[in-house]
Motif scaffolding. Structure first.
Motif, PDB file in Angstrom:
ATOM      1  N   GLN A 199     -52.155 130.602   6.077  1.00  0.00           N
ATOM      2  CA  GLN A 199     -51.871 129.689   7.199  1.00  0.00           C
ATOM      3  C   GLN A 199     -52.704 130.085   8.421  1.00  0.00           C
ATOM      4  N   LEU A 200     -52.667 131.395   8.719  1.00  0.00           N
ATOM      5  CA  LEU A 200     -53.443 131.874   9.879  1.00  0.00           C
ATOM      6  C   LEU A 200     -54.907 131.504   9.722  1.00  0.00           C
ATOM      7  N   ARG A 240     -44.777 133.953  15.673  1.00  0.00           N
ATOM      8  CA  ARG A 240     -45.826 133.580  16.642  1.00  0.00           C
ATOM      9  C   ARG A 240     -45.731 134.472  17.863  1.00  0.00           C
ATOM     10  N   MET A 294     -49.816 127.019  16.402  1.00  0.00           N
ATOM     11  CA  MET A 294     -49.638 127.199  14.945  1.00  0.00           C
ATOM     12  C   MET A 294     -48.242 126.739  14.537  1.00  0.00           C
ATOM     13  N   TRP A 348     -55.595 127.940  10.530  1.00  0.00           N
ATOM     14  CA  TRP A 348     -55.520 127.655  11.964  1.00  0.00           C
ATOM     15  C   TRP A 348     -56.761 128.179  12.690  1.00  0.00           C
TER      16      TRP A 348
END
Ligand code: SAH
Ligand code: SF4
Length: 397
Positions: A50-51, A74, A66, A54
């Motif tokens: 996911q990171l 976060r 995010m 982004w």
């Protein structure tokens, strides 16, 4: 028209404190950071992916954006990590549309902030981003402006990738902005090619260049095929085949001469790795074919390397290599003694190479009015000498 925007702003790059920059880390390194922040092992891979998306696919510059990552994570990320890019000190736009950014890097271990340059060259059917791999250069090619600046330091992987992120920021290439833009090229992107042809010798910063190319080419990241990324080297022979195996981009060789005598004068590294060794490494470069050729760069220097005999020797030298030739009219810089070959001479040279069956386009100089053309890049960053380093290390705070 040359526009100089002074965009130095409060977006201080990693200056904020002792946070870890996530840009340029490999997925495995992201997972390790997530582990230290208490993310359960079974979730680390998914969160790292996911990171990654982004950072590289969306280009976000804050953790708040995010949205699919839980708020408490976060918050932890924001406290311990950062997404800062180098600061843009100036952005210059040439009258031919070429753009050059002077970027200020986060402070080094002595608190000093160095600068590098990145150039964007738009053309009809493509847009090429020329990125730097080092501040300065250890090599001292006599016709190159960068070569007059001693090596200050290698760029980190994050600093190399950030040049692409910054160019995308400024050109408006992130998905959300592209959706609103009205002048998007048919390719769907402004940056179609990346060349490691800015400041520095990429093969002397091997690991960071490898990591950066991985992030630039990753399908879930910036997603630019390695066939559209070209690494240019002045001829670091022992690293060339390894670069093919481990980095896997297209290769360009700064050849510039056809005899060792002349090449020794132009590219002093030739004394260590002479032409025949260099060409053997090229023959051994993995994956070569007629569709995947090595580009040989050849700077046209008046009365030095531009004779008919040179052109014929060049053809003979390349005879066993899938090659194309890129003739680069010499770009002058303050203090140089070299001159660019006459246009007639360049055309005659190109014709001989062409007739032998090699594509040999003459590279149109771009951005000369803003000192953005090949070999003109240089920043004011100076290396500390030993005495200065000791003094800094000894001084409190
Ligand atoms: N250090 C690497 C990457 C730099 S690429 C290398 O040398 O390959 C930049 C290209 O521009 C190289 O081919 C370099 O030799 C060439 N170049 C350097 N100075 C130049 C100048 N003044 N005019 C035209 N080309 C130049
Ligand atoms: Fe360094 Fe390349 Fe310039 Fe030579 S041509 S001094 S290797 S940047």
């Amino acid at each position: 028209m040359t526009v100089v925007l002074d965009t130095l702003s409060s977006r201080a790059a990693g200056v904020a404190g002792n946070t870890t920059s996530l840009i340029g880390l490999e997925r495995g390194e992201l997972r390790q950071i997530l582990a230290t922040l208490g993310v359960a092992e079974r979730q680390q891979r998914m969160r790292a992916n996911q990171l990654w998306r982004w950072l590289y696919n969306r280009g976000v510059s804050s953790f708040d954006e995010m949205t699919d990552i839980a708020k408490d994570l976060r918050e932890k990320l924001a406290k311990n990590c950062d997404l800062a890019r180098p600061e843009i000190v100036t952005e210059q736009v040439s009258n031919d549309g070429t753009r050059k950014w002077l970027l200020r890097l986060a402070p080094d271990e002595f608190g000093r902030q160095h600068e590098v340059e990145t150039v964007y060259i738009p053309e009809q059917d493509r847009g090429t981003l020329c990125i730097s791999s080092q501040v300065g250069c250890t090599l001292t090619c006599t016709f190159c402006h960068t070569g007059t600046q001693r090596l200050v330091r290698n760029l980190t992987a994050g600093e190399i990738v950030s040049q692409v992120l910054i160019a995308r920021d400024r050109l408006g290439e992130w998905p959300a902005r592209l959706a609103e833009a009205t002048d998007v090229p048919a390719s769907g992107r402004y940056i179609t090619n990346v060349v490691l042809m800015g400041m520095g010798e990429p093969l002397y910063n091997f690991d960071n260049v490898r990591k950066a190319v991985d992030a630039i080419s990753d399908g879930d990241g910036l997603s630019l095929s390695k066939r559209r990324i070209t690494l240019s080297t002045s001829g670091v022979v022992p690293e060339i085949v390894r670069a093919g195996e481990e980095i896997g981009t297209m290769l360009a060789i700064s050849l510039h001469a056809t005899t060792d005598e002349i090449r020794n004068r132009l590219v002093p590294l030739n004394k260590k790795y002479p032409i025949e060794q260099l060409l053997q490494a090229c023959r051994d470069y993995p994956g070569l074919s007629n569709a995947r050729r090595i580009t040989f760069e050849y700077v046209m220097l008046k009365g030095v390397n531009d004779s008919v005999a040179d052109a014929k020797r060049l053809v003979r030298l390349l005879s066993s290599i899938p090659a194309k030739v890129n003739l680069i009219p010499f770009n002058p810089w303050p203090g140089t003694d070299f001159e660019c070959s006459d246009w007639d001479t360049i055309e005659k040279f190109a014709e001989i190479v062409n007739r032998a069956g090699y594509s040999s386009p003459v590279r149109t100089p771009r951005g000369r009015d803003i000192m953005a053309a090949c070999g003109q890049l240089k920043s004011a960053s100076e290396r500390l000498n030993v005495k200065q380093r000791r003094a800094l290390e000894a001084s409190p705070g």
